[in-house]
Design a protein around this motif. Sequence first.
Motif, PDB file in Angstrom:
ATOM      1  N   GLU A  67      85.514  -6.363 -45.691  1.00 12.19           N
ATOM      2  CA  GLU A  67      84.358  -6.028 -46.699  1.00 12.19           C
ATOM      3  C   GLU A  67      85.332  -5.471 -48.021  1.00 12.19           C
ATOM      4  OE1 GLU A  67      81.398  -2.396 -47.384  1.00 12.19           O
ATOM      5  OE2 GLU A  67      80.978  -3.742 -45.646  1.00 12.19           O
ATOM      6  N   GLU A 107      84.608  -3.582 -51.813  1.00 14.52           N
ATOM      7  CA  GLU A 107      83.440  -3.264 -52.571  1.00 14.52           C
ATOM      8  C   GLU A 107      84.320  -2.336 -53.937  1.00 14.52           C
ATOM      9  OE1 GLU A 107      79.583   0.079 -52.288  1.00 14.52           O
ATOM     10  OE2 GLU A 107      80.422  -1.327 -50.514  1.00 14.52           O
ATOM     11  N   LYS A 127      87.889  -2.348 -55.313  1.00 15.34           N
ATOM     12  CA  LYS A 127      88.580  -3.427 -54.426  1.00 15.34           C
ATOM     13  C   LYS A 127      88.640  -4.777 -54.698  1.00 15.34           C
ATOM     14  CE  LYS A 127      88.867  -0.455 -50.329  1.00 15.34           C
ATOM     15  NZ  LYS A 127      88.494  -0.045 -48.975  1.00 15.34           N
ATOM     16  N   GLU A 173      85.578 -10.472 -60.143  1.00 17.11           N
ATOM     17  CA  GLU A 173      84.124  -9.625 -60.542  1.00 17.11           C
ATOM     18  C   GLU A 173      83.364 -10.175 -61.659  1.00 17.11           C
ATOM     19  OE1 GLU A 173      82.501  -5.161 -61.746  1.00 17.11           O
ATOM     20  OE2 GLU A 173      84.391  -5.441 -61.157  1.00 17.11           O
ATOM     21  N   ARG A 176      79.675  -6.243 -53.927  1.00 17.79           N
ATOM     22  CA  ARG A 176      80.398  -5.989 -52.506  1.00 17.79           C
ATOM     23  C   ARG A 176      80.330  -7.499 -52.246  1.00 17.79           C
ATOM     24  NH1 ARG A 176      76.588  -3.480 -48.263  1.00 17.79           N
ATOM     25  NH2 ARG A 176      76.954  -1.515 -49.221  1.00 17.79           N
ATOM     26  N   VAL A 207      81.251  -9.364 -48.724  1.00 19.92           N
ATOM     27  CA  VAL A 207      81.624  -9.371 -47.092  1.00 19.92           C
ATOM     28  C   VAL A 207      82.032 -10.881 -46.692  1.00 19.92           C
ATOM     29  CG1 VAL A 207      80.483  -8.765 -44.918  1.00 19.92           C
ATOM     30  CG2 VAL A 207      79.911  -7.351 -46.967  1.00 19.92           C
ATOM     31  N   SER A 246      76.961  -9.345 -52.984  1.00 24.06           N
ATOM     32  CA  SER A 246      75.785  -8.319 -52.909  1.00 24.06           C
ATOM     33  C   SER A 246      75.979  -7.424 -54.483  1.00 24.06           C
ATOM     34  CB  SER A 246      75.339  -7.598 -51.949  1.00 24.06           C
ATOM     35  OG  SER A 246      75.129  -8.493 -50.748  1.00 24.06           O
ATOM     36  N   VAL A 302      75.548  -3.271 -55.027  1.00 19.98           N
ATOM     37  CA  VAL A 302      75.149  -2.026 -54.485  1.00 19.98           C
ATOM     38  C   VAL A 302      74.767  -1.053 -55.276  1.00 19.98           C
ATOM     39  CG1 VAL A 302      76.362  -0.690 -52.694  1.00 19.98           C
ATOM     40  CG2 VAL A 302      76.941  -2.931 -52.807  1.00 19.98           C
ATOM     41  N   ALA A 321      71.164  -2.204 -51.068  1.00 24.18           N
ATOM     42  CA  ALA A 321      71.800  -3.546 -51.606  1.00 24.18           C
ATOM     43  C   ALA A 321      70.974  -4.673 -51.784  1.00 24.18           C
ATOM     44  CB  ALA A 321      73.213  -3.942 -50.504  1.00 24.18           C
TER      45      ALA A 321
END
Length: 501
Positions: A292, A294, A297, A303, A326, A328, A355, A357, A363
């Motif tokens: 994961e 988020e 990170k 992004e 996020r 996953v 997602s 968050v 989320a």
Amino acid sequence: MAASSCLLLLLLPWLVMASHSPPACKIRITSKGLDLVKQEGLRFVEQELQNMTMADLHGKEGQFHYNISQVKVMDLQLAFSDLYFQPQQHLVFNINNASISLRFRRQLLYWFFYDIGSINASADGVYIHTVLQLAKDEAGRLKISNMTCNASIAKMHAGFSGTLRKVYEFLSTFIVTGMRFLLSQQICPSLEHASLVLLNSVLDTVPVRNYVDEHIGIDYSLLRDPAVSTDTLDLDFKGMFFHRARENQELENHAVEPVIKETERMVYVAFSEYFFDSAMHAYFQAGVLAIELEGEKVPKDLEVLLRATFFGTIFMLSPTVDAPLRLVLQVSAPPRCIIKPSGTSVSVSAFLNISLVPPGRPAVQLSSMAMETKLSAKVFLQGKALRVQLDLRRFRIYSKQSALESLALFSLQAPLKTLLQLTIMPIINERTKKGVQIPLPEGMDFTKEVVTNHAGFLTVGADLHFSKGLREVIEKYRPAPTAHTYPSSWPAEPSTEPHQL
């Protein structure tokens, strides 16, 4: 009666299959490897024979009373020795024309004359023939299950000095014959203890069923007794990893059985696809094949691209536009290993959920896409640890909802692949860096390893090296002696030593 016979016939194929389960790991020790073992074994035998203890020899001839005590081995010359395989389950160790130098303490009483001193003696033409039977025990561990031994001494000489030297020379026939008998009778018990107790304690250091990390363990139990030919010793190990929370769960082995044909190197180790598949299946059961990322990170470039790709969806969620992302990544099925002569690869199917968050709020999923990846695997052996280095070779993403969304995700293909290569793969390789130990005794390591791929399995040919001597390993695991203390007021126990003059 007929019904039970039919039932037996129906169960017979399953019983045969169970008794001939294919091994996932095989080890072959060749004659060259046995030569190295012989060198270390010979040093061990010398140490054991030097530590032999023999009972005192005492007796009477007419007016002569004699006592021989404190027998000590001073020197050994084991010039001619041989260690070889003997079908079907045996190792044979021979020593020919060896010599043993001894020193005794002598005591002689003749009428009123008393003499004390030492005697130097030598046993020549010493012959020792031992046969070790190898088998698997109830725990699936290799053991020396039995030993036969024959020892003889061709001749023995003794040198005497002192005031009663002539008397000792007169008695030498009795003394030397007695010591020759005692020495020949003590050799085999010493070697039997060395084999069935001490060497088996070294074999106890071979991992059979142990934990690899906090999630999985491995079962290296032998499936059957070792197979010994004139040139090789072959061991078939189960080689199955297991999830520590489900240690008794079995994963069926349908992989190709490894085949070792080579004999040029000291040792060969072979692994089938099942060996690696069971490891990935165990990790999948443990639920650790997920990563994961988020907030910070998530790589900044990725992004920006993700926010642009899902701009419409994010825009509709205006209160949470600036919420952190996020990612996953979770494996959806146990990965599969494929071994070909051209190389080793691992196929992985996974889900990638993206997602938003919002702080303090649930989320919001932007997308859930499927991933198909193929990793190239470099398998290598270092010391006694089998390690795997993974690298991303092929990568594909697609939508689980529609082909149209899959087309829209095409622009994410390259950046997500970069994410896997630069962020995810280093994490995975760090986890596999420790590797897993190969079932060899402590103190024995591999050197000059060469990995060869075959259809459905791979082999590692290597030479052997003793990083620790047998004696060092034995002393490390020897139980500490228990000291018994008694009140000082207790009377001393009567001596059990032979009669002293």
